[in-house]
Motif scaffolding. Structure first.
Motif, mmCIF file in Angstrom:
data_model
loop_
_atom_site.group_PDB
_atom_site.id
_atom_site.type_symbol
_atom_site.label_atom_id
_atom_site.label_comp_id
_atom_site.label_asym_id
_atom_site.label_seq_id
_atom_site.Cartn_x
_atom_site.Cartn_y
_atom_site.Cartn_z
ATOM 1 N N LYS A 71 0.864 -1.166 0.000
ATOM 2 C CA LYS A 71 0.000 0.000 0.000
ATOM 3 C C LYS A 71 0.915 1.235 0.000
ATOM 4 O O LYS A 71 2.110 1.129 0.265
ATOM 5 C CB LYS A 71 -0.899 0.014 1.238
ATOM 6 C CG LYS A 71 -1.968 -1.072 1.231
ATOM 7 C CD LYS A 71 -2.871 -0.946 2.448
ATOM 8 C CE LYS A 71 -3.992 -1.996 2.383
ATOM 9 N NZ LYS A 71 -4.903 -1.898 3.550
ATOM 10 N N VAL A 72 0.340 2.382 -0.282
ATOM 11 C CA VAL A 72 1.125 3.619 -0.310
ATOM 12 C C VAL A 72 1.852 3.831 1.015
ATOM 13 O O VAL A 72 3.026 4.195 1.052
ATOM 14 C CB VAL A 72 0.229 4.824 -0.646
ATOM 15 C CG1 VAL A 72 0.958 6.141 -0.399
ATOM 16 C CG2 VAL A 72 -0.264 4.747 -2.088
ATOM 17 N N LYS A 73 1.174 3.578 2.116
ATOM 18 C CA LYS A 73 1.792 3.780 3.428
ATOM 19 C C LYS A 73 2.979 2.848 3.649
ATOM 20 O O LYS A 73 3.934 3.188 4.352
ATOM 21 C CB LYS A 73 0.759 3.605 4.549
ATOM 22 C CG LYS A 73 0.179 2.197 4.673
ATOM 23 C CD LYS A 73 -0.864 2.149 5.774
ATOM 24 C CE LYS A 73 -1.456 0.753 5.935
ATOM 25 N NZ LYS A 73 -2.517 0.727 6.988
ATOM 26 N N HIS A 74 2.950 1.661 3.008
ATOM 27 C CA HIS A 74 4.079 0.732 3.110
ATOM 28 C C HIS A 74 5.280 1.269 2.331
ATOM 29 O O HIS A 74 6.429 1.068 2.744
ATOM 30 C CB HIS A 74 3.693 -0.648 2.578
ATOM 31 C CG HIS A 74 2.587 -1.295 3.333
ATOM 32 N ND1 HIS A 74 1.634 -2.109 2.741
ATOM 33 C CD2 HIS A 74 2.262 -1.237 4.655
ATOM 34 C CE1 HIS A 74 0.777 -2.528 3.653
ATOM 35 N NE2 HIS A 74 1.144 -2.012 4.824
ATOM 36 N N ALA A 75 5.020 1.943 1.209
ATOM 37 C CA ALA A 75 6.103 2.559 0.436
ATOM 38 C C ALA A 75 6.782 3.651 1.250
ATOM 39 O O ALA A 75 8.016 3.790 1.234
ATOM 40 C CB ALA A 75 5.562 3.123 -0.866
ATOM 41 N N VAL A 76 5.988 4.433 1.973
ATOM 42 C CA VAL A 76 6.549 5.470 2.844
ATOM 43 C C VAL A 76 7.397 4.835 3.944
ATOM 44 O O VAL A 76 8.510 5.303 4.237
ATOM 45 C CB VAL A 76 5.419 6.335 3.459
ATOM 46 C CG1 VAL A 76 5.981 7.295 4.504
ATOM 47 C CG2 VAL A 76 4.694 7.107 2.366
ATOM 48 N N LYS A 77 6.902 3.762 4.526
ATOM 49 C CA LYS A 77 7.663 3.052 5.577
ATOM 50 C C LYS A 77 8.957 2.469 5.003
ATOM 51 O O LYS A 77 10.025 2.520 5.645
ATOM 52 C CB LYS A 77 6.799 1.932 6.161
ATOM 53 C CG LYS A 77 7.487 1.047 7.197
ATOM 54 C CD LYS A 77 7.830 1.830 8.463
ATOM 55 C CE LYS A 77 8.159 0.906 9.643
ATOM 56 N NZ LYS A 77 9.304 0.012 9.394
ATOM 57 N N PHE A 78 8.886 1.931 3.805
ATOM 58 C CA PHE A 78 10.056 1.374 3.137
ATOM 59 C C PHE A 78 11.137 2.443 2.961
ATOM 60 O O PHE A 78 12.308 2.222 3.260
ATOM 61 C CB PHE A 78 9.644 0.803 1.780
ATOM 62 C CG PHE A 78 10.770 0.275 0.949
ATOM 63 C CD1 PHE A 78 11.370 -0.950 1.234
ATOM 64 C CD2 PHE A 78 11.264 1.001 -0.134
ATOM 65 C CE1 PHE A 78 12.418 -1.432 0.467
ATOM 66 C CE2 PHE A 78 12.304 0.530 -0.908
ATOM 67 C CZ PHE A 78 12.886 -0.695 -0.605
ATOM 68 N N TYR A 79 10.743 3.624 2.498
ATOM 69 C CA TYR A 79 11.690 4.725 2.338
ATOM 70 C C TYR A 79 12.245 5.170 3.690
ATOM 71 O O TYR A 79 13.433 5.508 3.804
ATOM 72 C CB TYR A 79 11.022 5.896 1.619
ATOM 73 C CG TYR A 79 11.351 5.963 0.149
ATOM 74 C CD1 TYR A 79 12.079 7.024 -0.385
ATOM 75 C CD2 TYR A 79 10.947 4.955 -0.718
ATOM 76 C CE1 TYR A 79 12.392 7.082 -1.735
ATOM 77 C CE2 TYR A 79 11.250 4.994 -2.068
ATOM 78 C CZ TYR A 79 11.974 6.063 -2.571
ATOM 79 O OH TYR A 79 12.296 6.103 -3.901
ATOM 80 N N SER A 80 11.411 5.184 4.714
ATOM 81 C CA SER A 80 11.877 5.564 6.055
ATOM 82 C C SER A 80 12.951 4.604 6.552
ATOM 83 O O SER A 80 13.925 5.019 7.185
ATOM 84 C CB SER A 80 10.707 5.565 7.043
ATOM 85 O OG SER A 80 9.791 6.574 6.740
ATOM 86 N N ASP A 81 12.764 3.333 6.260
ATOM 87 C CA ASP A 81 13.730 2.318 6.684
ATOM 88 C C ASP A 81 15.014 2.379 5.862
ATOM 89 O O ASP A 81 16.105 2.082 6.365
ATOM 90 C CB ASP A 81 13.123 0.921 6.560
ATOM 91 C CG ASP A 81 11.981 0.679 7.542
ATOM 92 O OD1 ASP A 81 11.902 1.430 8.542
ATOM 93 O OD2 ASP A 81 11.182 -0.238 7.313
ATOM 94 N N MET A 82 14.900 2.763 4.599
ATOM 95 C CA MET A 82 16.041 2.755 3.680
ATOM 96 C C MET A 82 16.926 3.987 3.824
ATOM 97 O O MET A 82 18.146 3.915 3.689
ATOM 98 C CB MET A 82 15.542 2.676 2.235
ATOM 99 C CG MET A 82 15.066 1.300 1.811
ATOM 100 S SD MET A 82 16.443 0.154 1.551
ATOM 101 C CE MET A 82 17.202 0.864 0.094
ATOM 102 N N TYR A 83 16.296 5.147 4.093
ATOM 103 C CA TYR A 83 17.042 6.410 4.035
ATOM 104 C C TYR A 83 16.881 7.187 5.332
ATOM 105 O O TYR A 83 15.767 7.566 5.713
ATOM 106 C CB TYR A 83 16.541 7.259 2.861
ATOM 107 C CG TYR A 83 16.655 6.562 1.523
ATOM 108 C CD1 TYR A 83 17.895 6.345 0.919
ATOM 109 C CD2 TYR A 83 15.505 6.097 0.861
ATOM 110 C CE1 TYR A 83 17.994 5.704 -0.310
ATOM 111 C CE2 TYR A 83 15.596 5.449 -0.359
ATOM 112 C CZ TYR A 83 16.845 5.253 -0.939
ATOM 113 O OH TYR A 83 16.932 4.617 -2.146
ATOM 114 N N SER A 84 18.008 7.477 5.962
ATOM 115 C CA SER A 84 17.962 8.190 7.238
ATOM 116 C C SER A 84 17.511 9.632 7.069
ATOM 117 O O SER A 84 17.057 10.261 8.029
ATOM 118 C CB SER A 84 19.341 8.158 7.906
ATOM 119 O OG SER A 84 20.314 8.787 7.090
#
Length: 236
Positions: free
Chosen positions: A93-106
């Motif tokens: 879901k869109v919110k998972h993409a945001v979480k993915f970016y949060s985890d990937m990039y400080s």
């Protein structure tokens, strides 16, 4: 903040894939606080250029430096790269993409991203696989711009996107700009984007055909950037 005016320098950059030369002896300098158009038809070398700078492809020869230092693992922290292809998992879901970016990039600003997505009507509960091309385009750009980077490279952000979504994407880019950030935007939809460009690079068959200040080129040639594009590629 880095005091160097020049953020990205490329010297004699060549990239070959087996017997095909995608980039040949490209030398360019990009200054901080400017928006550059990386222009040319499909196959001109735009995507290869970005992928080499983003360290997704290794150059065959030549040098690339960010903030005065040769590309290395730490360089990635300065670069926010949005590829032209859809790189998000369909099951997200869109919110998972945001979480993915949060985890990937400080340096990713999740709250900022969610505010943008709400503003441009991309529902966090939407599933990626169900998004229209316009919504997918807006999501990809919003994610890229929600990083606190020095260099933003957007590969064909308007490609396959409806007119209304193009306007929203252009607005996101202009609002994200500040004097410490540099944008390189590749496109063949020149008329849509030329109004925000400070400088333009025309790539043709992997070589720099023309590079300069957008307004100076308009005055020199007596036509728009789109008009120059048509001249450069009329026989392409």
């Amino acid at each position: 903040m880095n005091d160097l005016k020049e953020i990205l320098k490329v010297e004699n950059l060549t990239k070959k894939y087996y017997n095909k030369t995608a980039l040949e002896d490209v030398t360019l300098s990009f200054e901080r606080g400017k928006i550059y158009g990386l222009l040319g038809p499909n196959g001109s070398g735009k995507t290869t250029f970005m992928k080499v700078v983003a360290q997704l492809h290794k150059q065959t020869s030549g040098n690339v430096s960010i903030n005065g230092s040769a590309l290395n693992f730490e360089s990635k922290a300065h670069i926010s790269y949005m590829p032209t292809e859809n790189f998000l998992y369909d099951s997200f879901k869109v919110k998972h993409a945001v979480k993915f970016y949060s985890d990937m990039y400080s340096d990713f600003k999740a709250d900022y991203a969610m505010n943008i997505l709400n503003e441009i009507n991309v529902d966090p509960e939407f599933r990626i696989s169900k998004l229209s091309s316009g919504l997918t385009g807006k999501l990809k750009v919003a994610l890229a711009l929600s990083r606190d980077a020095s260099l933003y490279m957007l590969d064909e952000p308007l490609n396959g996107v409806d007119v209304i979504s193009r306007d929203a994407i252009m607005d996101l880019i202009t609002r994200a700009y500040d004097e410490n950030k540099t944008f390189i935007i590749s496109t063949h939809l020149v008329s849509e984007i030329e109004k925000i460009l400070d400088s333009v690079v025309f790539l043709k068959d992997g070589k720099v055909e023309l590079f300069g200040d957008a307004e100076e080129l308009r005055l020199e040639r007596g036509t728009s950037v789109e008009g120059i594009y048509k001249e450069v590629y009329k026989n392409a």
